[in-house]
Every structure is written in structure tokens, then in C-alpha cells.
Design an enzyme around this catalytic site. Structure first.
Site: not given
Length: 384
Positions: A129, A363
Site C-alpha cells: 500500500n 524508481e
């Protein structure tokens, strides 16, 4: 104008190009098909000092600059993108984070074997989450008299199964939001650390990606990286360098797809001539070359700023955003130029397309990069 490279930078680029195309490229399709971790590739990179490229010689590294590093990484990605992503996380995030934030004892214990390629490093920030919003992470680290106890689940950890050392972020003070996140050094085999099943991925299939599960995982007190509460800063600093690495991977895969497309259109005949003679095809090739060169220059510019010790967060995000979206366009066009053959595994362009897809996601997604860029340009420092 081409970006000026030193004689040493060109030498490193040529050395890695020869290695990657002779040793890595011939096996890349089999590694992808069999989801085989490229351990032998990484061993060969380590023998040349490429697993600790920017680590100073006093810790067993090559002491190279960032420009040399991205040139090398791009050549590895040209041959095998799965090898490149392991090399990138290991160098850009793990080694650099230890170098910047580690104690002398931590550097001696962990940085030296990392630079030698004796162990592979991993970085674990994302959770089920908590992706683009790392402050939502739920992994906890609690201090007791013997050290720290970690509990939680980390998702999508590159090299999670094969890593010898993992930098893990965890909440140490819930009341402080992102300032309550700390970073820890966790060794493979630590009691209470389990690895989940490997993810079934679209691309980069030779690079393992899995969950890390911490169940009362105890680590010594001296495994805190930086100070308590530095975890968010450590992660964001590491990702800045990592984003230049993603740009380098994108340039490498794009160049491979471009070269494959150029070779194909100069061989394929339709309507009585090579398809490279058709203007529509020629313009596609020209546009592809322009996009790759633009991404390459953005990559080199960000790397050059980093080498000069100047702020480079903005340029790293620009390079990552443009290059990652560029490689998705280039690989799709390469498949298109191959026609039906491009959709088959007989030609490498379908693998390039699958490998490239994640570059706009990991990233820091393209959307996050646009937020970072806009915040810098508009002087709003509330950056993710």
C-alpha cells in the site's frame, strides 16, 4: 554537439561494450526465457571492478566517475537489460547509500564485499500500500535492548532472493510522518526474514523480483543506516542517482532496438526494393535516432552535474522521465518496423519492448517525475 568524453571514459565504454556484446548478449534470450538469474554476468562485471564503480579504491572500488558508470551501464543494458537492472540498483542505490551515510565500520563490513561483487545489494522501499507515497509504509522497526525488531512486508524488491545485503526502510516514529522513517542494513539469512515467491513479470525476467517478509526480524543496533529518521532522505538521495541509472538502461535498450531495426529494414524487401528506401521508413529511423541522442545527452548532463558536486535532482528526473518514455516509443517502433516478425521471439525486439515497459514505473513513475520537475521549476519544494 556530442557530449565531450575523456579518453578514460571512452576506454571504459569500449571495454564494457566488448564484454557485454561478446559474453552477455548471446545468452540474454535464454536467460529471459528460463528466468535464469545472470550470476555469471555479474561475476564477470565484478572481475572488472564494475560492481563498485563509484566506490573509492580504499573500499575496494574502481573510483570511477558517474559519467563512466552510466556509459558502462548503458552498454550492459544494450546486451542484457536484466543484468543491467541488478547492476544499477547495486551500484546507484546500495553502494552509494552506504558510501554516503554508512559508518566506517559499516563501510568496512559491507561496502568492501559489495564493491568486490562478493555479495549483491538490494533496496527495499515499496510496500503493498505504499508505492509512489512511501510515507504510507507500514513496516515497523522497534528498538529493544538487543537491537531492532522489524515487522512488515516489502514488495517488488529487485534481487530480493539473491541479495546478500538489503537496505530496508521502516517506520520508527509513526507521529513524524516521512521524518519518522529510518533505514536499516539487513543481511540475507537474518532470522525472521523470508522471501516470497518470484513475481511473474512481463520483462526483465532474468532479474528476480519478490516480496520480503519481516516477522520479528531481529538485527543488531549498529545496522541502522544514518541516523534514526534519516530513512526518507536516504531513499530519495539514492533514487536520484538511481534515476540516472534508469536513463542509462533506457538508452542502452533503445540503442539495441534501433540497431536491430536498422539492420532489418536494410535487409527486408517489399515491392521490389529494400524497405529502407521508403521515405516513411527513413523518417521513422531518423526520428528514432534523434530521440535516442536527446535522451543520451540528458543522461550525461545529469551524470556530469553529479560528478561536479552540484544539485542534480531536477536533471535526474528529467533524464529518467524522457529516456524511459523514449525507450518505450523506440522499442514499439522497432517492433512495427519488423512487421509480424517483430511480434515473435525469433527476433529480439519483442524482448526489448517487454523489458522497456517497466522503466516508466520503477524508481519513480513518470507521473512522480513530472511532479518533481514541476516543483523545482515552480520553486515548490513539496516534492514526493
Amino acid at each position: 554537439m556530442s557530449f565531450p568524453l575523456t579518453e578514460e571514459q571512452v576506454m571504459i565504454q569500449n571495454m564494457v561494450r566488448d564484454l557485454a556484446r561478446e559474453r552477455f548478449a548471446p545468452h540474454a534470450a535464454a536467460h529471459d526465457r528460463e528466468k535464469r538469474f545472470p550470476a555469471e554476468n555479474l561475476r564477470q562485471l565484478a572481475e572488472l571492478g564494475l560492481m563498485g564503480m563509484m566506490v573509492p579504491p580504499e573500499y575496494g572500488g574502481a573510483g570511477a566517475d558517474t559519467v563512466s558508470y552510466v556509459l558502462a551501464l548503458s552498454e550492459v543494458a544494450y546486451a542484457c537489460a536484466a543484468t543491467a537492472v541488478v547492476m544499477s540498483v547495486h551500484n546507484s542505490i546500495v553502494c552509494e547509500s552506504l558510501l554516503r551515510f554508512g559508518t566506517a565500520e559499516q563501510k568496512e563490513r559491507f561496502l568492501r564485499p559489495l564493491a568486490a561483487g562478493e555479495i549483491i545489494g538490494a533496496f527495499s522501499l515499496t510496500e503493498p500500500n505504499a508505492g509512489s507515497d512511501p510515507a504510507r509504509q507500514r513496516t515497523r522497526a522497534v528498538r529493544d535492548r538487543d537491537g531492532w525488531v522489524l515487522n512488515g512486508v516489502k514488495r517488488f524488491t529487485t534481487t530480493g532472493k539473491h541479495a546478500g545485503l538489503i537496505i530496508v526502510t521502516a517506520k520508527t516514529d509513526e507521529s513524524k510522518g516521512h521524518r519518522g522513517i529510518s533505514a536499516f542494513l539487513v543481511e540475507a539469512g537474518a532470522k525472521g526474514l523470508k522471501t516470497g515467491p518470484l513475481e511473474e513479470k512481463m520483462g526483465l525476467r532474468a532479474s528476480d523480483t519478490c516480496d520480503l517478509i519481516f516477522e520479528d526480524c531481529r538485527i543488531p543496533a549498529d545496522r541502522l543506516l544514518g541516523r534514526e529518521g534519516d530513512g526518507f532522505v536516504i531513499a530519495m538521495t539514492g533514487l536520484d542517482g538511481g534515476r540516472i541509472g534508469i536513463a542509462a538502461q533506457s538508452v542502452g535498450v533503445a540503442r539495441a532496438a534501433y540497431d536491430a531495426a536498422v539492420a532489418y529494414v536494410q535487409e527486408r524487401e517489399q515491392f521490389g526494393q529494400k524497405i529502407s528506401k521508403f521515405q516513411g521508413i527513413r523518417w521513422m529511423i531518423a526520428d528514432m535516432a534523434v530521440e535516442i541522442e536527446a535522451a543520451r545527452l540528458l543522461m550525461l548532463s545529469a551524470a556530469h552535474l553529479k560528478d561536479r558536486g552540484e544539485p542534480y535532482t531536477l536533471q535526474a528526473s528529467m533524464a529518467k522521465l524522457y529516456a524511459s518514455e523514449m525507450v518505450n516509443r523506440i522499442t514499439a517502433q522497432a517492433v512495427q518496423l519488423h512487421g509480424g516478425y517483430g511480434y515473435t521471439a525469433d527476433y529480439p525486439v519483442e524482448r526489448y519492448l517487454r523489458d522497456a515497459r517497466v522503466f516508466t514505473i520503477y524508481e519513480g513513475t513518470s507521473e512522480i517525475q513530472r511532479i518533481v520537475i514541476a516543483n523545482h521549476l515552480l520553486k515548490d519544494k513539496r516534492s514526493p
